[in-house]
Design a protein around this motif. Structure first.
Motif, short mmCIF file in Angstrom:
data_model
loop_
_atom_site.label_atom_id
_atom_site.label_comp_id
_atom_site.label_asym_id
_atom_site.label_seq_id
_atom_site.Cartn_x
_atom_site.Cartn_y
_atom_site.Cartn_z
N THR A 81 0.81 -1.22 0.00
CA THR A 81 0.00 0.00 0.00
C THR A 81 0.84 1.27 0.00
O THR A 81 0.29 2.37 0.10
CB THR A 81 -0.90 0.03 1.26
N THR A 82 2.16 1.13 -0.11
CA THR A 82 3.01 2.33 0.06
C THR A 82 3.80 2.68 -1.20
O THR A 82 4.64 3.57 -1.17
CB THR A 82 4.04 2.12 1.19
N GLY A 83 3.57 1.96 -2.28
CA GLY A 83 4.32 2.26 -3.50
C GLY A 83 5.72 1.69 -3.52
O GLY A 83 6.52 2.02 -4.41
N ALA A 84 6.05 0.81 -2.58
CA ALA A 84 7.42 0.28 -2.54
C ALA A 84 7.76 -0.54 -3.77
O ALA A 84 8.93 -0.70 -4.10
CB ALA A 84 7.61 -0.57 -1.27
N SER A 85 6.76 -1.06 -4.47
CA SER A 85 7.08 -1.87 -5.64
C SER A 85 6.83 -1.14 -6.96
O SER A 85 6.88 -1.75 -8.03
CB SER A 85 6.29 -3.18 -5.60
N ILE A 86 6.58 0.16 -6.89
CA ILE A 86 6.40 0.95 -8.13
C ILE A 86 7.75 1.04 -8.86
O ILE A 86 8.77 1.38 -8.25
CB ILE A 86 5.93 2.39 -7.79
N PRO A 87 7.78 0.73 -10.15
CA PRO A 87 9.08 0.78 -10.87
C PRO A 87 9.66 2.20 -10.89
O PRO A 87 8.92 3.18 -10.94
CB PRO A 87 8.70 0.33 -12.29
N ASN A 149 6.09 -10.29 1.49
CA ASN A 149 5.92 -10.27 2.95
C ASN A 149 7.23 -9.94 3.64
O ASN A 149 7.29 -9.11 4.55
CB ASN A 149 5.44 -11.63 3.46
N LEU A 150 8.30 -10.63 3.21
CA LEU A 150 9.61 -10.43 3.84
C LEU A 150 10.14 -9.03 3.57
O LEU A 150 10.68 -8.37 4.46
CB LEU A 150 10.60 -11.48 3.34
N ALA A 151 9.98 -8.56 2.34
CA ALA A 151 10.49 -7.23 1.99
C ALA A 151 9.85 -6.16 2.88
O ALA A 151 10.49 -5.18 3.24
CB ALA A 151 10.23 -6.94 0.52
N CYS A 152 8.57 -6.36 3.21
CA CYS A 152 7.85 -5.36 4.02
C CYS A 152 7.81 -5.70 5.49
O CYS A 152 7.22 -4.97 6.27
CB CYS A 152 6.42 -5.22 3.51
N ASN A 153 8.39 -6.83 5.90
CA ASN A 153 8.20 -7.34 7.26
C ASN A 153 6.71 -7.34 7.60
O ASN A 153 6.26 -6.81 8.61
CB ASN A 153 8.98 -6.51 8.29
N ALA A 154 5.94 -7.98 6.74
CA ALA A 154 4.48 -8.00 6.88
C ALA A 154 4.07 -8.72 8.15
O ALA A 154 4.82 -9.54 8.69
CB ALA A 154 3.85 -8.66 5.66
N ALA A 155 2.87 -8.40 8.58
CA ALA A 155 2.37 -9.03 9.80
C ALA A 155 0.88 -9.29 9.61
O ALA A 155 0.47 -9.86 8.61
CB ALA A 155 2.66 -8.15 11.00
N GLY A 156 0.06 -8.83 10.53
CA GLY A 156 -1.37 -9.08 10.50
C GLY A 156 -1.83 -9.33 11.93
O GLY A 156 -1.04 -9.16 12.86
N PRO A 157 -3.09 -9.74 12.11
CA PRO A 157 -3.61 -9.88 13.47
C PRO A 157 -2.81 -10.84 14.35
O PRO A 157 -2.62 -10.60 15.54
CB PRO A 157 -5.03 -10.43 13.25
N ARG A 158 -2.32 -11.93 13.77
CA ARG A 158 -1.68 -12.96 14.60
C ARG A 158 -0.32 -12.55 15.15
O ARG A 158 0.25 -13.25 16.00
CB ARG A 158 -1.49 -14.22 13.76
N ALA A 159 0.24 -11.43 14.66
CA ALA A 159 1.55 -10.99 15.14
C ALA A 159 1.54 -10.79 16.65
O ALA A 159 2.58 -10.92 17.30
CB ALA A 159 1.97 -9.70 14.44
N GLU A 421 3.25 -2.12 9.85
CA GLU A 421 3.34 -3.24 8.92
C GLU A 421 3.26 -2.84 7.46
O GLU A 421 3.71 -3.58 6.60
CB GLU A 421 2.24 -4.29 9.24
N HIS A 422 2.72 -1.68 7.14
CA HIS A 422 2.61 -1.29 5.73
C HIS A 422 3.94 -0.82 5.16
O HIS A 422 4.23 -1.02 3.99
CB HIS A 422 1.55 -0.20 5.55
N GLY A 423 4.73 -0.16 5.99
CA GLY A 423 6.04 0.30 5.54
C GLY A 423 6.03 1.75 5.06
O GLY A 423 5.08 2.49 5.27
N ILE A 424 7.11 2.11 4.41
CA ILE A 424 7.37 3.50 4.03
C ILE A 424 7.21 3.69 2.52
O ILE A 424 6.44 4.54 2.08
CB ILE A 424 8.81 3.89 4.45
N GLY A 425 7.90 2.88 1.74
CA GLY A 425 7.80 2.96 0.29
C GLY A 425 8.01 4.38 -0.21
O GLY A 425 8.98 5.05 0.17
N LEU A 426 7.07 4.82 -1.06
CA LEU A 426 7.12 6.19 -1.55
C LEU A 426 6.31 7.12 -0.67
O LEU A 426 6.66 8.29 -0.49
CB LEU A 426 6.52 6.25 -2.96
#
Lengths: 464, 464
Positions: A81-87, A149-159, A421-426
């Motif tokens: 959701t942060t644009g981290a994978s935008i080319p 998931n790893l690139a963003c250190n993703a999580a979710g409710p179970r974290a 969990e969403h990260g920084i990205g752009l």
């Protein structure tokens, strides 16, 4: 239809074609368009999309990219959701989706070894056949990839019970920006040889290295699950319950929160069967072994039932579980209905400061005339702050920008962090320097230089 | 008695005296001797011992050390076994033992904030008063410091359920080798802003930065504990039980192993009440909430009781717990009696390979005519390999060196790692490049350069 985009020369295209034959290279805008965006609202058309199948291709590609000074961004399924994978402008999109083999599920050693393009769901299914699961469970688990998931250190409710990717990854294979093949970590649950590059790469949003294989720590599937729903007269009582729940030994597998605005939003679209006076709601999910589950649920009901608690319900059938989750699950459609392109931040504050956060957000909502709806992973203090605005309305966007600015100051003033969990990205990059001071940021930039001296991996992301 | 050691000039001493007044600077060899060694068998007299009380002193010191090219080693209480805290020749010992304040215990947010010189035991006591503990529990917990624990990523038996320092640290304050004040991590259990410097510094053995403050994640104290002891006809049956225990959801809080040699060693000094035919023993400790504990213990007894199991005993009183632990606890005195300066390695292999490790070690013991006794944290595959030799006997030392060489190859061949918790320090440095390949080691060295460009922090440690 074979025309090359302006930023790649015929010679470069020839090299890339050789390295990524046939369908593994896309250059036509009609084909590359789908790789120009993610789940943020940013977009940038890549000069080409490449689909590696082997680590060696990635290493060879990096050699050329270093020679050509050609930047690239990795992507899984583009659910971030942060644009981290935008080319990057004029650069490449490296889609890892075809590196999708589950290389190993080793139940005796509680680990899985996978390529980055395996989806979270595929991994869970394979692990479940052996009686295990991998804890990270982002909302997009059905389609998102383990590499993402790893690139963003993703999580979710179970974290709240099982931790994030960092706590559930043992080792990585990766290619650095300079093209070095890295082998980090171990196949065991302990190991102290050398520096911890595994967790440095996890969460670095593809700016340090391209993950080509991951060894993941699996957890035995729980035997039994119980769902509780508790309503409170206000957010203060709910937050007190969260602190009390987290201070006793039965840690829930999910501890989700909805504020008064979120409840109002649900009520305006359906009847959730929630008491009119309720100012906050907690969903509590427990995973224990079968013999302990009912006593644990009763105990959590007692702990949750503090002075400001209106009601605690324990589901005893699958129908009741679904009924309890209905309130929480009808929130997202309701929000989508009101503000399809709402701004969703995922700030974190220490659990005991959730009331001060919500009070502060209420003040800011009034001040900027924006409806703010808050819900999220209360056990971690990770609150999704939703600004219901229309980004096409310049006045609303201006108000939202001013409001967000104050939201981030509020969060940092409470000892919190800008993203759980969403990260920084752009999209959050300009705010990072409010949280991380200059000496520390400077050191992070030097680490980036070490991994990627020509700044080819996801340039302009993550660090300000 | 005020003579300066040769490596410090009078001008340097004057600066250091001003920065570390009175008792906070030691230069006489009679005083500095106690800071010249740790629990390895290495020794090196420092030019001076400094006792900082504030982060600012450390930062100022680093400025001078960079100017003077004067190296230093940090130390807590010198309980490490690898020489990681041995002062560099002609350099300084920086003892953090007087930065010993517990700054904060925050039960509502499950965290503690401490200075590095606080002992593990002091932290546990302060946390326990609020109903919490900090999971890392090295054998030296009574005296070792949190700073030392973090530097080594220390663990102990409980890591099998609760993880190591890396899983239980939220953030750090630290001073890098170049003198930069670093602020890493968060006060929350989630956070994805910037790179994970916290876990990079944890386990780096004082080679990257000097930890001046740590924010630690606390865990609620368990309500109830049960102890089981299981004996097996051989190591294969015991290892099968370990895999089976780790594959079901009741994860024990300790899962300790002793091999046949260890049992023989105990028997030769006392009667442990263990069946004569027993070839391996497991100690299993459980921590659950009160209502679940007996069912969980019964379940683990069932899982542990496989075909090769001779007996499983569950302690039901404190006397029985002590009786069960007697075998394990009489091992160390027995070993000390036979070989007071034995070599103790702490290799790790994937749990299912424990039998192949023990078989291989038996072969190597025969080949090199060395008694090898094995015990340790089986749930993590972390086995303490004890070579019972007299290091003053050159022939024995030569045999031990040749044997260890093959032990490490055996471990790596089984997908293991050279150290699970003791670390590298000085003593295992030459073996690191067998585990970590050159490109990855090269990157670690570059990271070291970023933190500590003049190689002042613990030079000659950790990386080969």
């Amino acid at each position: 239809m074979n025309e090359s985009p302006p930023s790649l020369s015929p010679a470069q295209l020839k090299v890339l074609h050789k390295l990524f034959p046939g369908e593994d290279l896309l250059i036509h805008p009609a084909d590359t368009l789908a790789y120009s965006y993610d789940n943020s609202q940013r977009q940038s058309l890549p000069a080409a999309v490449l689909f590696p199948r082997e680590e060696e291709q990635i290493q060879a590609l990096l050699e050329h990219c270093n020679e050509w000074q050609l930047p690239l961004a990795c992507r899984g399924r583009g659910t971030g959701t942060t644009g981290a994978s935008i080319p990057p402008a004029g650069g490449l999109a490296l889609s890892l989706e075809r590196m999708q083999r589950i290389l190993e599920i080793d139940p005796a050693n509680r680990l899985a070894r996978v390529q980055p393009g395996v989806t979270n769901h595929e991994l869970q299914q394979a692990a479940a056949r052996e009686g295990f699961f991998w804890p990270p469970d982002p909302t997009s688990a059905a389609v998102c990839t383990v590499g993402g998931n790893l690139a963003c250190n993703a999580a979710g409710p179970r974290a709240v019970k099982y931790g994030t990717c960092r706590e559930n990854t043992l080792g990585l294979h990766a290619v650095s920006g300079s093209g070095a093949l890295l082998r980090t970590g171990v196949r065991t649950t302990k190991g102290v040889v050398g520096y911890d590059l595994t967790r440095l790469i996890v969460g670095s949003e593809g700016t340090l290295a391209i993950i080509t294989e991951a060894t993941l720590k699996l957890t035995p599937l729980p035997e039994a699950r119980r769902t509780l729903q508790a309503t409170y007269k206000d957010v203060h009582s709910a937050a007190a319950a969260v602190s009390a729940i987290m201070a006793q030994p039965v840690i829930p597998s999910a501890l989700e929160f909805m504020d008064a605005q979120a409840l109002a939003m649900v009520r305006s679209y359906s009847d959730p069967g929630i008491a009119e006076g309720a100012g906050a709601l907690l969903m509590i999910e427990l995973e224990e072994n079968a013999v302990a589950i009912d006593a644990a649920a009763a105990r959590l009901a007692t702990v949750a039932g503090n002075e400001g608690c209106i009601d605690v319900a324990i589901a005893s059938s699958q129908e009741q579980v679904q009924a309890l989750w209905r309130t929480r699950k009808s929130l997202s459609p309701a929000l989508r209905n009101v503000a399809p392109r709402k701004i969703n931040e995922d700030v974190v504050v220490p659990v005991s400061h959730i009331p001060r956060l919500i009070d502060g957000l209420t003040r800011l909502a009034d001040k900027h005339h924006i409806t703010i709806v808050n819900f999220g992973h209360a056990g971690n203090g990770n609150i999704h702050v939703n600004l219901l605005i229309d980004p096409d309305d310049p006045a609303q966007m201006k108000a939202a920008d001013a409001c967000l600015d104050e939201v981030f100051d509020l969060v940092l003033g409470l000892g919190g962090t800008l993203s759980g969990e969403h990260g920084i990205g752009l999209v959050k990059r300009e705010f990072v320097s409010r949280e991380i001071d200059n000496p520390t940021l400077g050191l992070m930039r030097q680490i980036k230089d070490v991994f990627d001296p020509r700044n080819l991996l996801n340039p302009g992301k993550t660090l300000p």
